[in-house]
Enzyme design. Structure first.
Site, mmCIF file in Angstrom:
data_model
loop_
_atom_site.group_PDB
_atom_site.id
_atom_site.type_symbol
_atom_site.label_atom_id
_atom_site.label_comp_id
_atom_site.label_asym_id
_atom_site.label_seq_id
_atom_site.Cartn_x
_atom_site.Cartn_y
_atom_site.Cartn_z
ATOM 1 C CG ASP A 28 -2.051 0.968 1.148
ATOM 2 O OD1 ASP A 28 -3.214 0.512 1.068
ATOM 3 O OD2 ASP A 28 -1.791 2.194 1.152
ATOM 4 C CG ASN A 85 -11.801 -0.622 4.388
ATOM 5 O OD1 ASN A 85 -12.154 -1.046 5.486
ATOM 6 N ND2 ASN A 85 -10.593 -0.147 4.185
ATOM 7 N N GLY A 91 -14.884 3.442 4.695
ATOM 8 C CA GLY A 91 -13.718 4.186 4.221
ATOM 9 C C GLY A 91 -13.173 3.696 2.897
ATOM 10 C CB SER A 93 -10.395 5.579 -0.817
ATOM 11 O OG SER A 93 -9.298 4.693 -0.704
ATOM 12 C CG HIS A 98 -8.649 -2.735 -2.311
ATOM 13 N ND1 HIS A 98 -9.613 -2.021 -2.998
ATOM 14 C CD2 HIS A 98 -8.425 -2.072 -1.159
ATOM 15 C CE1 HIS A 98 -9.946 -0.967 -2.299
ATOM 16 N NE2 HIS A 98 -9.252 -0.964 -1.167
ATOM 17 C CG HIS A 100 -6.755 -3.055 3.211
ATOM 18 N ND1 HIS A 100 -6.040 -1.887 3.038
ATOM 19 C CD2 HIS A 100 -7.989 -2.812 2.698
ATOM 20 C CE1 HIS A 100 -6.806 -0.971 2.457
ATOM 21 N NE2 HIS A 100 -8.001 -1.511 2.241
#
Ligand code: DGP
Length: 112
Positions: A28, A85, A91, A93, A98, A100
């Protein structure tokens, strides 16, 4: 085209840690832990809430890939968190699914 598609096409640089025909994983750009990797399907699904039954194998592949990432980056013993997310309250964006992978620090629970 999403920013993650551009990374997969090598149009935007990224520190790639895993790749095969279906998925790519890279660090990231704004890490929230000493290890913070994103596991991304090359075929765009905007978010997990928009996944379909036909995506079942690819969704499983994303989770299996987090295990490869964890092994490669030495997270198996210390542990790691896997996060998706979905939507504004979470959150999200980047509208390209994806996963994390966060590790190498003690993470609090519940998340903020
Ligand atoms: P989310 O908030 O779940 O949608 O996470 C999107 C993540 O994507 C965020 O942690 C930052 C990361 N990100 C955004 N743009 C780039 C980029 O160009 N390169 C990399 N490596 N990561 C990016």
């Amino acid at each position: 085209m999403t920013i993650f598609e551009k990374i997969a096409r090598r149009e935007i640089p990224a520190n790639i840690v895993w790749e095969d025909d279906e998925v790519i994983a890279f660090h990231d750009v704004d890490p929230k832990a000493p290890v913070h990797v994103l596991v991304v399907p090359k075929r765009v699904i905007p978010r997990v809430a928009e996944s379909m039954p036909a995506d079942q194998a690819l969704l499983g592949k994303l989770l299996l890939t987090t295990r490869h990432v964890a092994e490669k980056l030495d997270l198996l013993e210390s542990g790691y968190r896997v996060v998706i997310n979905n939507g504004p309250d979470a959150g999200e964006s980047v509208p390209h699914l994806h996963v994390h992978v966060l590790g190498k620090r003690r993470l609090s629970w519940p998340p903020g």
